[in-house]
Scaffold this active site. Sequence first.
Site, short mmCIF file in Angstrom:
data_model
loop_
_atom_site.label_atom_id
_atom_site.label_comp_id
_atom_site.label_asym_id
_atom_site.label_seq_id
_atom_site.Cartn_x
_atom_site.Cartn_y
_atom_site.Cartn_z
N ARG A 223 45.10 33.51 35.56
CA ARG A 223 45.58 34.65 36.27
C ARG A 223 46.81 35.07 35.97
O ARG A 223 47.63 34.09 35.92
CB ARG A 223 45.33 34.61 37.76
CG ARG A 223 43.88 34.30 38.18
CD ARG A 223 43.25 35.91 38.41
NE ARG A 223 41.96 35.67 38.75
CZ ARG A 223 40.80 35.63 38.09
NH1 ARG A 223 40.87 35.59 36.79
NH2 ARG A 223 39.47 35.69 38.47
N HIS A 271 42.63 41.05 29.98
CA HIS A 271 41.95 40.18 30.66
C HIS A 271 40.43 40.39 30.31
O HIS A 271 39.51 41.01 31.16
CB HIS A 271 41.99 40.94 32.18
CG HIS A 271 41.53 39.93 33.16
ND1 HIS A 271 42.07 39.94 34.24
CD2 HIS A 271 40.34 38.78 33.08
CE1 HIS A 271 41.22 38.85 35.13
NE2 HIS A 271 40.34 38.24 34.41
#
Length: 308
Positions: A223, A271
């Site tokens: 993350r 991502h």
Amino acid sequence: MTLLYTSDAVRGRVWRAIFAQEAADIGFIEPPEPYDPAAIRYLAAWSPPAELIASLPNLKILFSIGAGVDQFDMAGLPPHVDVVRMIEPGIVAGMVEYATMAVLALHRDLIPYRAAQADQRWAPIKLVPAEQRRVGVMGLGQLGKAVLGALRLFGFALSGWSRSPHAVEGVTCHSGAAELDAFLAECDILLCLLPLTPDTRGILCRDLLVRLPQGAMLINAARGGHLVAQDLLDLLDEGHLSAAMLDVTDPEPLPPGHPFWSHPRILLTPHVASMTRADSAARALIANIRRHQAGEPMDGLVARGRGY
Ligand code: NAP
Ligand code: GLV
């Protein structure tokens, strides 16, 4: 007994068909179709608004559509609601591919070769044999262990770090704050696969990264909130770190003009390291509902106080 699904519509069509064929006793609702809020026992969502949760008086389980659960407001969830992260083979396979690609890209000097190509320079760099390249993975969960299994095939010198002790074949395992220094000292390439929790937010900061060997490289596929962006930029500029590959940023999407976009020693992906696969995820979720109905422990049940 009904599942409310509030996520991607394309995946929703696959899920509806699988539920109809393989779990017809579980109702499947996807807004805007109307439903009785009192009938909803299960919610499958990425980031459900607080008003939605509050409107479901009989909600028992919140299923994350993805592996992570950091997007949920845990404190705002009623205490009796179980939170379950997604464990399914598609997510693991995607991360194994991505992590292998990233480690090999850094190991085989893709970043300097990209720069050399732009300058039309034919500039071979001496090969480092895999067994002389030390690769360390932070997080020895579903993803970390699978990634280490794949990296082992190349012969890298592998280590791992987790909260509690683990034993992984072919991997030097470390755990907890007391063994973090020893772990970091063994990482020419550091790969972060930790969950984002209050304990791990900002963990990839100067204080930690300076403990890596001189010239180390960083991969963050977990993350964006794990990384302190300015600390990475400073350490690249100072030469302590030599390269980074980032799949995640904070915020996402990365804003135009952010220094990561144009940094010559950062490779960026948006991502995409792994994505929940519709069919295998539907089946994993049905299997978990069956476990719950049978009073058995569900796969991926989150310890809410711990955040993962
Ligand atoms: P997991 O199975 O829950 O494993 C988490 C691992 O991290 C465990 O080994 C755990 O230690 C360790 N850990 C947690 N907190 C720690 C701490 N404070 N100090 C040291 N170790 C700690 O999670 P996973 O399924 O492997 O997924 C990891 C993360 O990958 C997800 O949460 C998500 O954020 C990210 N992800 C990213 C993508 C992408 O596309 N970029 C895709 C999927 C997932 P213990 O074993 O001791 O509990
Ligand atoms: C993706 O990032 C996930 O958590 O599955």
